[in-house]
Design an enzyme around this catalytic site. Structure first.
Site, PDB file in Angstrom:
ATOM      1  N   CYS B 247      16.162 -35.174 -45.101  1.00 41.28           N
ATOM      2  CA  CYS B 247      15.265 -35.548 -46.296  1.00 41.28           C
ATOM      3  C   CYS B 247      15.320 -34.640 -47.471  1.00 41.28           C
ATOM      4  O   CYS B 247      16.382 -34.251 -47.968  1.00 41.28           O
ATOM      5  CB  CYS B 247      13.850 -36.089 -45.862  1.00 41.28           C
ATOM      6  SG  CYS B 247      12.988 -34.673 -45.126  1.00 41.28           S
ATOM      7  N   ARG B 252      10.289 -35.442 -43.474  1.00 43.23           N
ATOM      8  CA  ARG B 252      10.289 -37.024 -43.515  1.00 43.23           C
ATOM      9  C   ARG B 252      11.317 -37.631 -42.211  1.00 43.23           C
ATOM     10  O   ARG B 252      11.016 -38.486 -41.768  1.00 43.23           O
ATOM     11  CB  ARG B 252      10.576 -37.503 -44.862  1.00 43.23           C
ATOM     12  CG  ARG B 252       9.227 -37.383 -45.770  1.00 43.23           C
ATOM     13  CD  ARG B 252       9.637 -37.850 -47.109  1.00 43.23           C
ATOM     14  NE  ARG B 252      10.424 -36.851 -47.860  1.00 43.23           N
ATOM     15  CZ  ARG B 252      11.170 -37.027 -49.007  1.00 43.23           C
ATOM     16  NH1 ARG B 252      10.691 -37.951 -49.775  1.00 43.23           N
ATOM     17  NH2 ARG B 252      11.404 -35.741 -49.779  1.00 43.23           N
TER      18      ARG B 252
END
Lengths: 145, 293
Positions: B247, B252
């Site tokens: 990410c 994430r």
């Protein structure tokens, strides 16, 4: 190295933070987040009038009003789930709201790094507060024309 | 001593149901010796506003990262941190947090680098616990100090570095950022410009599956069938694939790593934590712009 000078209200906040040990500073930041005033109706019903501050990790919006005698009023909107961002806004509100434009503009940009929060909050998160201050100053300059 | 696993039906469908517990299970076992619950949030003050009674706080910025080098704490640093929190090597450590367990999954991934034997994520995280009206406490949990052993971090199994990703080009890559970041339209996550990169786009060949697609409205993970519909049917991943996820800084993508590795049972999933803030700032690495892989 020179220590930046702040207006007496901000200086008191800086002193309060620095007088505390480690985790107590987080509690003080939490108190500022709880003391952040709610938006008055004229903004609560017109959130489009607020300027977004995307540098904050959580959504924050602010508005600045400069009265004819240059008294500055600050308004912030941040969700309850973002207490750190609310705390930063609460500090700026407590330290700057009601001062005159020149006093607010004279606030050193490095203010946020003087609170002893770097190790507790992280420099990255603190950038949000510096960004709020920068945007407040820009709005004051624009409104003064 | 490890605590019993959660026998909730939804969890049994997952490949590794031992890695996940429900809020009901946590409420039931909160007083059990051998359990430590840890809250890991994006907002560093959220814990102070109220947390699961007895839960300790684990902050990624100030505790899991090395303060100088862009890396995680080392073996002695992790041992010190765990000891301070009152966590032993045989503790059942349950993590939960804000934003669909985004940061809790990241903390779990970092703890996995040190091979902590019993790690579990609380499905639905902080939001679900609160939505169910369960108790919160503002008292900072103080657990007796433990003597966590120094275990060296193992970066070879679930962590990928830039040179390894370069060698991996052509094999499955999942970019879990928003569509705007993936195409190169945005240089940073919406609302997070401070962690930007000089160039926009994605790693050539990467498929875009925004991480939060794996979460339902109530912040719990989607069911196994729903997750398979996304990652297997739609994206075309096969469980035997060697997959790299990334990410912006690796947080994430920890969430997607958890989904692929533990919920769907892919044995070879690595998180490239350098992610876009490394790739998008590197000289002469290939970049693809636009919405095609």
């Amino acid at each position: 190295m020179t220590t930046p000078t702040f207006n007496p209200r901000l200086q008191e906040i800086v002193d309060d933070f620095n007088a505390m040990a480690g985790k107590e500073r987080l509690q003080l930041l939490l108190e500022f987040s709880q003391e952040l005033p709610a938006l008055p109706d004229r903004y609560a019903e017109h959130r489009d009038l607020l300027e977004p501050v995307p540098e904050c990790q959580s959504p924050l919006f602010l508005a600045v009003e400069v009265e004819p005698d240059t008294t500055v009023h600050l308004f912030f909107d941040a969700p309850l789930e973002a207490p750190t961002t609310r705390g930063f806004a609460g500090i700026l509100h407590a330290g700057l709201d009601g001062l005159n434009a020149d006093e607010v503009l004279a606030t050193p940009g490095e203010f946020s790094s003087q609170l002893g929060l770097q190790d507790l909050v992280s420099p990255l998160r603190l950038r949000g507060m510096a960004a709020m201050l920068a945007r407040i100053k820009r709005q004051i300059r624009e409104q003064r024309g | 001593m490890a605590l019993p696993y959660d026998s909730a039906a939804k969890l049994q469908e997952y490949a590794h149901p031992e890695m996940i517990v429900t809020t009901e299970w946590v409420a039931e076992h909160l007083e059990d010796p051998g359990l430590v619950v840890a809250e890991s949030d994006e907002d560093v003050l959220l814990y102070e506003t109220g947390h699961i009674p007895g839960a300790v706080k684990l902050d990624w910025h100030t505790e899991l990262n090395d303060p100088v080098t862009r890396d995680y704490v080392d073996g002695p640093g992790f041992a010190r941190l765990m000891s301070d929190k009152g966590i032993s090597r045989d503790t059942t450590l349950v993590l939960y947090g804000d934003r669909n367990n985004w940061w809790a999954a990241y903390a779990l991934w970092v703890c996995s680098l040190f091979g902590h034997p019993d790690l579990r994520l609380m499905d639905g995280g902080r939001a679900k616990w609160i939505a169910e009206g369960r108790p919160l406490s503002t008292d900072e949990a103080k657990r007796p100090r433990t003597d966590y052993p120094v275990v060296e971090r193992d970066d070879t199994q679930i962590r990928a570095f830039q040179d390894q990703v370069l060698a991996h080009l052509g094999q499955p890559l999942i970019d879990v950022r928003s569509a705007g970041e993936y195409t190169g339209e945005l240089l940073h996550m919406p609302d997070y410009p401070q962690e930007g990169a000089l160039r926009g786009g994605h790693i050539p060949g990467a498929r875009n599956v925004p991480w939060a697609r794996a979460a339902a409205e109530d912040a719990t993970f989607r069911t196994r069938a729903e997750l398979e519909a996304i990652y297997l049917s739609e994206v075309g991943l096969r469980p035997e694939d060697d997959v790299v996820v990334y990410c912006r800084i690796g947080e994430r993508s920890s969430h997607t790593w958890f989904v692929l590795q533990h919920l769907l049972g892919f044995p070879h999933v690595r998180n490239y934590d350098g992610s876009w803030t490394e790739w998008g700032n590197s000289v002469r690495v290939p970049i693809t712009r636009g919405d095609s892989p």
